[in-house]
Design a protein around this motif. Structure first.
Motif, PDB file in Angstrom:
ATOM      1  N   LEU A 102       0.740  -1.334  -0.118  1.00 49.97           N
ATOM      2  CA  LEU A 102      -0.004   0.087  -0.016  1.00 49.97           C
ATOM      3  C   LEU A 102       0.824   1.282   0.005  1.00 49.97           C
ATOM      4  N   ILE A 103       2.004   1.368   0.923  1.00 52.33           N
ATOM      5  CA  ILE A 103       2.651   2.665   0.790  1.00 52.33           C
ATOM      6  C   ILE A 103       3.673   2.669  -0.452  1.00 52.33           C
ATOM      7  N   ALA A 104       4.004   1.285  -1.000  1.00 49.78           N
ATOM      8  CA  ALA A 104       4.837   1.299  -2.052  1.00 49.78           C
ATOM      9  C   ALA A 104       3.911   2.059  -3.263  1.00 49.78           C
ATOM     10  N   ILE A 105       2.686   1.712  -3.355  1.00 51.67           N
ATOM     11  CA  ILE A 105       1.728   2.108  -4.468  1.00 51.67           C
ATOM     12  C   ILE A 105       1.410   3.706  -4.268  1.00 51.67           C
ATOM     13  N   ILE A 106       1.277   4.174  -3.012  1.00 57.54           N
ATOM     14  CA  ILE A 106       1.042   5.440  -2.672  1.00 57.54           C
ATOM     15  C   ILE A 106       2.204   6.195  -3.103  1.00 57.54           C
ATOM     16  N   LEU A 107       3.510   5.952  -2.719  1.00 57.00           N
ATOM     17  CA  LEU A 107       4.704   6.710  -2.955  1.00 57.00           C
ATOM     18  C   LEU A 107       4.845   6.856  -4.392  1.00 57.00           C
ATOM     19  N   ALA A 108       4.475   5.641  -5.358  1.00 58.94           N
ATOM     20  CA  ALA A 108       4.783   5.710  -6.810  1.00 58.94           C
ATOM     21  C   ALA A 108       3.921   6.591  -7.391  1.00 58.94           C
ATOM     22  N   VAL A 109       2.770   6.701  -7.037  1.00 63.38           N
ATOM     23  CA  VAL A 109       1.674   7.268  -7.568  1.00 63.38           C
ATOM     24  C   VAL A 109       1.757   9.104  -7.195  1.00 63.38           C
ATOM     25  N   SER A 110       2.242   9.200  -6.136  1.00 63.33           N
ATOM     26  CA  SER A 110       2.293  10.640  -5.787  1.00 63.33           C
ATOM     27  C   SER A 110       3.596  11.303  -6.285  1.00 63.33           C
ATOM     28  N   THR A 111       4.912  10.608  -6.200  1.00 62.74           N
ATOM     29  CA  THR A 111       5.878  10.951  -6.636  1.00 62.74           C
ATOM     30  C   THR A 111       5.942  11.005  -8.276  1.00 62.74           C
ATOM     31  N   GLY A 112       5.261  10.261  -9.038  1.00 59.91           N
ATOM     32  CA  GLY A 112       5.128  10.210 -10.406  1.00 59.91           C
ATOM     33  C   GLY A 112       4.447  11.503 -10.584  1.00 59.91           C
ATOM     34  N   LEU A 113       3.137  11.816 -10.034  1.00 58.23           N
ATOM     35  CA  LEU A 113       2.395  13.010 -10.445  1.00 58.23           C
ATOM     36  C   LEU A 113       3.038  14.347  -9.849  1.00 58.23           C
ATOM     37  N   ILE A 114       3.908  14.507  -8.642  1.00 60.61           N
ATOM     38  CA  ILE A 114       4.501  15.436  -8.496  1.00 60.61           C
ATOM     39  C   ILE A 114       5.742  15.771  -9.319  1.00 60.61           C
ATOM     40  N   SER A 115       6.527  14.911  -9.448  1.00 62.06           N
ATOM     41  CA  SER A 115       7.761  15.051 -10.432  1.00 62.06           C
ATOM     42  C   SER A 115       7.500  15.836 -11.838  1.00 62.06           C
ATOM     43  N   ARG A 116       6.288  15.601 -12.276  1.00 66.30           N
ATOM     44  CA  ARG A 116       6.196  16.096 -13.515  1.00 66.30           C
ATOM     45  C   ARG A 116       5.860  17.642 -13.528  1.00 66.30           C
ATOM     46  N   LYS A 117       5.590  18.122 -12.398  1.00 61.61           N
ATOM     47  CA  LYS A 117       5.286  19.734 -12.260  1.00 61.61           C
ATOM     48  C   LYS A 117       6.658  20.440 -11.406  1.00 61.61           C
ATOM     49  N   VAL A 118       7.853  19.468 -11.384  1.00 64.55           N
ATOM     50  CA  VAL A 118       9.028  20.217 -10.705  1.00 64.55           C
ATOM     51  C   VAL A 118       9.736  20.879 -11.387  1.00 64.55           C
ATOM     52  N   PHE A 119      10.358  22.056 -11.207  1.00 63.65           N
ATOM     53  CA  PHE A 119      11.208  22.768 -11.848  1.00 63.65           C
ATOM     54  C   PHE A 119      12.927  22.249 -11.736  1.00 63.65           C
ATOM     55  N   TYR A 120      13.481  22.220 -12.604  1.00 68.87           N
ATOM     56  CA  TYR A 120      14.737  21.507 -12.611  1.00 68.87           C
ATOM     57  C   TYR A 120      15.771  22.589 -13.343  1.00 68.87           C
ATOM     58  N   ASN A 121      16.401  23.169 -12.518  1.00 67.39           N
ATOM     59  CA  ASN A 121      17.339  24.480 -12.976  1.00 67.39           C
ATOM     60  C   ASN A 121      18.529  23.542 -13.588  1.00 67.39           C
ATOM     61  N   ASN A 122      18.505  23.078 -14.912  1.00 65.06           N
ATOM     62  CA  ASN A 122      19.677  22.510 -15.388  1.00 65.06           C
ATOM     63  C   ASN A 122      20.263  23.409 -16.308  1.00 65.06           C
TER      64      ASN A 122
END
Length: 298
Positions: free
Chosen positions: A278-298
């Protein structure tokens, strides 16, 4: 004489990253892999204690079926744990970023103020647990005490005021729930505040100087500079907050009781793996959704 091959900066960073995680990997390999495999084996068996140790009898998926369909409180407890996580984690992140922004300002006593908010993390041991278990702290958190002063912490008046002002009931319920959870939010925000604070201090001062020259307001500076620059830290903080919210709750207490008090390690292991998945699924979904909106200053 052969020249040594020059390594690039990216290779140096990769090597340092490997060196950094190497102690964790060694510890995981020697101390966690075997218990994980053993617990997975227990979850598909019935364990009987014998004079020579223990004996396993294969039961297939019976332990998992019992946890889901027969046990009277397991489903309810993991549902409540997931709901608490969904409510608490966004509040913790918002509160941590807000407070880290304030603590990053220059004012007298700044070091002491930072220590106060990080103190619950340092003392997050039996001392805090004993304080929380006292009748005074219980009445403070629940609002069931007879003292009218504790009732000020409750959100009844706030709820009535917001409903009368025309706020949607769902938003009112979420905000009033945040008021009732303020103690849990503050006590679980120490590490997050520290991470955000480190990110804020790494933002180049020249960006803020340029924004002031251009006439940007504080609101515009926060949303155009501060928030994008610290957004790469949000996935890390989300992962930490989610895992922290699932530790030391009624589900873990139930699993420990079944395993070590009732000596039913098969059912206890099955519940542990259900909880882990349950924790692994929640982590995968939440990080997958949030990572798309993250700004990386490369």
């Amino acid at each position: 004489m052969m020249k040594r091959k020059q390594i690039t900066f990216e290779q140096k960073k990769r090597n340092l990253a490997i060196l950094f995680i190497l102690p964790w990997f060694i510890g995981f390999l020697f101390f966690f892999v075997n218990p994980l495999i053993t617990s997975l084996q227990f979850s598909f068996n019935k364990l009987d204690v014998t004079n020579n140790g223990y004996a396993l009898t294969g039961v297939g998926l019976d332990n998992f079926k019992f946890a889901f369909t027969v046990h009277e409180s397991f489903n309810r407890l993991i549902t409540e744990a997931a709901i608490d996580m969904i409510i608490n984690v966004p509040l913790i992140i918002i509160f941590s970023l807000f407070l880290a922004t304030l603590l990053n300002q220059k004012f007298r006593g700044r070091a002491f103020a930072r220590a106060v908010f990080f103190l619950p993390v340092i003392l997050a041991s039996n001392i805090i647990a004993d304080i929380e278990s006292t009748s005074m702290m219980s009445s403070l958190m629940s609002g069931d005490g007879e003292s009218s002063g504790f009732q000020l912490l409750q959100s009844v008046n706030l709820e009535m005021m917001m409903l009368e002002s025309g706020f949607p009931p769902n938003i009112v319920e979420y905000l009033t729930g945040a008021v009732d959870r303020i103690y849990a939010i503050i006590s679980k925000s120490g590490v997050q505040i520290l991470i955000f604070l480190a990110g804020l201090q790494s933002i180049p001062v020249s960006l803020y100087e340029a924004s002031r020259i251009e006439g940007a307001t504080g609101y515009e500076t926060f949303w155009k500079i501060t928030f994008p620059m610290v957004s790469p830290l949000i996935p890390i903080i989300v992962v930490y907050s989610i895992i922290d919210s699932f530790m030391n709750n009624e589900v873990t207490e139930l699993i420990n009781t079944i395993g070590f008090a009732n000596i039913n390690f098969g059912l206890s292991s099955a519940m542990s793996w259900i909880y882990f998945l349950l924790i692994a699924i929640i982590l995968a979904v939440s990080t997958g959704l949030i990572s798309r909106k993250v700004f990386y200053n490369n």
